[in-house]
Design an enzyme around this catalytic site. Structure first.
Site, PDB file in Angstrom:
ATOM      1  N   GLU A  76     -48.900  -9.253  43.688  1.00 12.15           N
ATOM      2  CA  GLU A  76     -50.000 -10.185  43.388  1.00 12.15           C
ATOM      3  C   GLU A  76     -49.903 -10.680  41.953  1.00 12.15           C
ATOM      4  OE1 GLU A  76     -53.030  -7.558  44.827  1.00 12.15           O
ATOM      5  OE2 GLU A  76     -52.222  -7.837  46.837  1.00 12.15           O
ATOM      6  N   GLY A 114     -51.007  -6.130  52.791  1.00 11.30           N
ATOM      7  CA  GLY A 114     -52.320  -6.583  53.242  1.00 11.30           C
ATOM      8  C   GLY A 114     -52.278  -7.414  54.505  1.00 11.30           C
TER       9      GLY A 114
END
Ligand code: PEP
Length: 250
Positions: free
Chosen positions: A97, A173
Site C-alpha cells: 500500500e 485483502g
C-alpha cells in the site's frame, strides 16, 4: 528447520485506542503460551496504548511505516526517534500500500531500511509483484529487484534484524491466496537472492514471511512449506478469533 516462525499482524488504519487496547489484551492472554515469535503493528495513534499492554510479553510492538529522515520539517511524517521513544521494536517498510498507493519507490524504501537499522530497529521489508507483473512472468524479477534495492548498503551484520515479507499485491485483502507451492517457489527464489548478496548461511537464516489473505484455514498449509517462515497478516489480524488460530497454527 532451524528458523523460528514469526507471525505478525498489521492493523493498518483500523481501531481507536480503546479498540486497540482490547485486541492487544486478548492477544496477550491468548498467546502467552504461543511457541512462535509474534508482533502487532497498530496505527501510530495507538502505539503508546498498545506498548503498555504488550510490554514484557512475547508480543513485539511494530510500526507500519516511518519517515526516511531522522527529524526536521516533514509535516505529517513520523520519525524513527519518535517510534523508539514509544517502545517500537520493529517497523514494516515497503508495504504494497505504501508502494502502490503512496508511490514509495525502492530508493525511498531503502533509505528507510538503513535508517531503521542504524537506530537498532528490526525491519520487515515487504516485496511482491502485481497481478499484471505475475501474468507477464515477472514475479521473480520484481521480487529480486525489490529485495536487492531494498537491502542496498545493508551490512551483513545487520541482516539478522531484517525479515522479508513476500506479499503478492494481488493477494492482499482480496481473499485470493497464492497456493502454498507458488508462494514457496518465490520464497525459495528470494532466499537465493539473499544468498547471492550475503552468502549461504545468511540465506538459510533469514526469515521470510508470507502475506496475502492468510486465514486460520490456510495458515498451516502455507507454514508447512520449507521456505515459508511465518506470516504478515492484515484483515485476519483485526480479531483475536482469527489471529490467534493463525498464530498458533498446528
Ligand atoms: C497485508 O496488508 O500485509 C496483508 C497481507 O493483508 P491481508 O491479510 O488482509 O491480505
Amino acid at each position: 528447520m532451524s528458523r523460528s516462525y514469526y507471525i505478525a499482524g498489521n492493523w493498518k488504519m483500523h481501531k481507536t485506542r480503546a479498540e486497540a487496547a482490547e485486541l492487544a489484551k486478548a492477544l496477550v492472554s491468548q498467546l502467552k503460551d504461543g511457541k512462535h515469535k509474534y508482533l502487532v503493528a497498530p496505527a501510530f495513534t495507538s502505539l503508546e496504548t498498545v506498548a503498555a499492554v504488550v510490554k514484557g510479553t512475547n508480543i513485539r510492538l511494530g510500526a507500519q511505516n516511518m519517515a526516511a529522515e531522522e527529524q526536521g520539517a516533514h509535516t505529517g511524517e513520523v520519525s524513527v526517534l519518535q517510534l523508539k521513544d514509544l517502545g517500537v521494536q520493529t517497523v514494516i517498510l515497503g508495504h504494497s500500500e505504501r508502494r502502490h498507493v503512496y508511490k514509495e519507490d525502492d530508493e525511498l524504501v531503502n533509505k528507510k531500511v538503513k535508517l531503521a537499522l542504524r537506530h537498532g530497529l528490526e525491519v520487515i521489508l515487504c516485496v511482491g509483484e502485481t497481478l499484471e507483473e505475475r501474468d507477464a512472468g515477472k514475479a521473480e524479477s520484481v521480487c529480486e529487484t525489490q529485495t536487492v534495492k531494498g537491502l542496498l548498503g545493508v551490512a551483513a551484520g545487520d541482516l539478522a534484524r531484517v525479515v522479508i515479507a513476500y506479499e503478492p499485491v494481488w493477494a492482499i485483502g482480496t481473499g485470493k491466496t497464492a497456493t502454498p507451492e507458488d508462494a514457496d517457489a518465490i520464497h525459495a527464489y528470494i532466499r537465493k537472492v539473499v544468498g547471492k548478496l550475503y552468502g549461504e548461511d545468511a540465506a538459510r537464516k533469514i526469515i521470510i514471511q508470507y502475506g496475502g489473505s492468510v486465514k486460520p484455514d490456510n495458515a498451516a498449509q502455507l507454514m508447512a512449506k520449507e521456505n515459508i517462515d511465518g506470516a504478515l497478516v492484515g484483515g485476519a489480524a483485526l480479531k483475536a478469533d482469527s489471529f490467534v488460530p493463525i498464530a498458533k497454527f498446528a
